[in-house]
Design a protein around this motif. Structure first.
Motif, mmCIF file in Angstrom:
data_model
loop_
_atom_site.group_PDB
_atom_site.id
_atom_site.type_symbol
_atom_site.label_atom_id
_atom_site.label_comp_id
_atom_site.label_asym_id
_atom_site.label_seq_id
_atom_site.Cartn_x
_atom_site.Cartn_y
_atom_site.Cartn_z
ATOM 1 N N LYS A 1 0.826 -1.220 0.000
ATOM 2 C CA LYS A 1 0.000 0.000 0.000
ATOM 3 C C LYS A 1 0.859 1.267 0.000
ATOM 4 C CE LYS A 1 -3.925 -2.259 2.287
ATOM 5 N NZ LYS A 1 -3.911 -3.338 1.402
ATOM 6 N N ARG A 2 1.851 1.292 -0.880
ATOM 7 C CA ARG A 2 2.743 2.443 -1.025
ATOM 8 C C ARG A 2 2.170 3.348 -2.114
ATOM 9 N NH1 ARG A 2 4.321 0.267 3.310
ATOM 10 N NH2 ARG A 2 6.508 -0.264 3.626
ATOM 11 N N SER A 3 1.297 4.261 -1.721
ATOM 12 C CA SER A 3 0.499 5.037 -2.665
ATOM 13 C C SER A 3 1.325 5.925 -3.599
ATOM 14 C CB SER A 3 -0.532 5.879 -1.917
ATOM 15 O OG SER A 3 0.106 6.722 -0.981
ATOM 16 N N GLN A 4 2.364 6.568 -3.093
ATOM 17 C CA GLN A 4 3.186 7.423 -3.957
ATOM 18 C C GLN A 4 3.913 6.585 -5.003
ATOM 19 O OE1 GLN A 4 2.984 10.778 -3.806
ATOM 20 N NE2 GLN A 4 1.450 10.383 -2.238
ATOM 21 N N ALA A 5 4.395 5.430 -4.597
ATOM 22 C CA ALA A 5 5.075 4.534 -5.533
ATOM 23 C C ALA A 5 4.092 4.014 -6.579
ATOM 24 C CB ALA A 5 5.724 3.374 -4.780
ATOM 25 N N ILE A 6 2.886 3.662 -6.161
ATOM 26 C CA ILE A 6 1.878 3.164 -7.104
ATOM 27 C C ILE A 6 1.585 4.213 -8.163
ATOM 28 C CG2 ILE A 6 -0.547 2.495 -7.379
ATOM 29 C CD1 ILE A 6 -0.334 1.229 -4.541
ATOM 30 N N VAL A 7 1.331 5.433 -7.731
ATOM 31 C CA VAL A 7 1.003 6.509 -8.674
ATOM 32 C C VAL A 7 2.165 6.731 -9.643
ATOM 33 C CG1 VAL A 7 0.555 8.984 -8.868
ATOM 34 C CG2 VAL A 7 -0.671 7.635 -7.182
ATOM 35 N N MET A 8 3.390 6.809 -9.131
ATOM 36 C CA MET A 8 4.543 7.059 -10.006
ATOM 37 C C MET A 8 4.750 5.909 -10.978
ATOM 38 S SD MET A 8 6.756 9.083 -11.108
ATOM 39 C CE MET A 8 6.567 10.372 -9.890
ATOM 40 N N LEU A 9 4.667 4.666 -10.512
ATOM 41 C CA LEU A 9 4.852 3.522 -11.402
ATOM 42 C C LEU A 9 3.783 3.480 -12.482
ATOM 43 C CD1 LEU A 9 5.866 0.887 -8.728
ATOM 44 C CD2 LEU A 9 7.331 1.751 -10.579
ATOM 45 N N LYS A 10 2.543 3.787 -12.119
ATOM 46 C CA LYS A 10 1.478 3.796 -13.119
ATOM 47 C C LYS A 10 1.657 4.940 -14.105
ATOM 48 C CE LYS A 10 -2.008 1.100 -10.770
ATOM 49 N NZ LYS A 10 -3.433 0.920 -10.573
ATOM 50 N N GLN A 11 2.151 6.085 -13.637
ATOM 51 C CA GLN A 11 2.439 7.192 -14.550
ATOM 52 C C GLN A 11 3.551 6.809 -15.518
ATOM 53 O OE1 GLN A 11 2.664 10.534 -11.478
ATOM 54 N NE2 GLN A 11 2.347 11.596 -13.400
ATOM 55 N N LEU A 12 4.651 6.283 -14.989
ATOM 56 C CA LEU A 12 5.794 5.939 -15.830
ATOM 57 C C LEU A 12 5.476 4.822 -16.821
ATOM 58 C CD1 LEU A 12 8.648 6.116 -13.159
ATOM 59 C CD2 LEU A 12 8.197 7.751 -15.001
ATOM 60 N N SER A 13 4.558 3.928 -16.446
ATOM 61 C CA SER A 13 4.193 2.832 -17.352
ATOM 62 C C SER A 13 3.171 3.270 -18.397
ATOM 63 C CB SER A 13 3.635 1.646 -16.563
ATOM 64 O OG SER A 13 2.349 1.954 -16.051
ATOM 65 N N GLY A 14 2.598 4.463 -18.211
ATOM 66 C CA GLY A 14 1.589 4.959 -19.146
ATOM 67 C C GLY A 14 0.183 4.538 -18.783
ATOM 68 N N GLU A 15 0.031 3.863 -17.657
ATOM 69 C CA GLU A 15 -1.284 3.393 -17.219
ATOM 70 C C GLU A 15 -2.120 4.513 -16.606
ATOM 71 O OE1 GLU A 15 -2.968 0.080 -14.093
ATOM 72 O OE2 GLU A 15 -0.952 -0.189 -14.892
ATOM 73 N N LEU A 16 -1.460 5.572 -16.152
ATOM 74 C CA LEU A 16 -2.147 6.674 -15.480
ATOM 75 C C LEU A 16 -1.608 7.984 -15.999
ATOM 76 C CD1 LEU A 16 -3.952 7.731 -13.102
ATOM 77 C CD2 LEU A 16 -1.917 7.571 -11.678
ATOM 78 N N GLU A 17 -2.501 8.888 -16.361
ATOM 79 C CA GLU A 17 -2.100 10.218 -16.802
ATOM 80 C C GLU A 17 -2.765 11.224 -15.887
ATOM 81 O OE1 GLU A 17 -2.540 13.208 -20.620
ATOM 82 O OE2 GLU A 17 -2.849 11.074 -20.904
ATOM 83 N N ILE A 18 -1.965 12.104 -15.323
ATOM 84 C CA ILE A 18 -2.499 13.132 -14.430
ATOM 85 C C ILE A 18 -2.518 14.443 -15.196
ATOM 86 C CG2 ILE A 18 -2.119 14.413 -12.295
ATOM 87 C CD1 ILE A 18 -0.973 11.875 -11.110
ATOM 88 N N THR A 19 -3.649 15.081 -15.196
ATOM 89 C CA THR A 19 -3.816 16.317 -15.943
ATOM 90 C C THR A 19 -4.570 17.338 -15.107
ATOM 91 O OG1 THR A 19 -4.725 17.286 -17.952
ATOM 92 C CG2 THR A 19 -5.914 15.418 -17.042
#
Length: 108
Positions: free
Chosen positions: A47-65
């Motif tokens: 449950k490392r939320s900052q790591a999850i968000v960053m990994l999903k961003q870097l993998s292209g699974e999540l885009e923050i706008t």
């Protein structure tokens, strides 16, 4: 590779970004620790939320706008962030709307 797993353990998204930038995505996505967990699996298990968000961003699974859509319609797929509950958004579908523009209210 070990440093990236340590950064996940520390929930350090900035360090993960620094370590993974320049590494081919296919390479770091295939990394596993001794337990067989990928970076994302480890982050989710712990449950490392900052790591999850960053990994999903870097993998292209999540885009923050910063863009905001003021005109949602029934059936639109949206992400919902509940105040004070989690830093991770949940997927939802707009079921009904009232009003328009800044006064629009959406029910998911």
């Amino acid at each position: 590779q070990k440093q990236a797993f340590r950064a996940v353990g520390k929930d350090d998204g900035d360090e993960l970004k620094r370590l993974l930038t320049g590494v081919d995505k296919a390479v770091w996505l295939a990394w596993t620790n001794k337990a067989g967990d990928s970076l994302l699996q480890l982050a989710e298990n712990r449950k490392r939320s900052q790591a999850i968000v960053m990994l999903k961003q870097l993998s292209g699974e999540l885009e923050i706008t910063d863009a905001v859509n003021d005109n949602f319609e029934d059936g639109d797929a949206v992400w919902v962030l509940a105040d004070g509950v989690s830093v991770l958004a949940d997927q939802a579908t707009v079921r009904d709307t009232e009003g328009s523009g800044n006064d629009q209210r959406c029910y998911v």
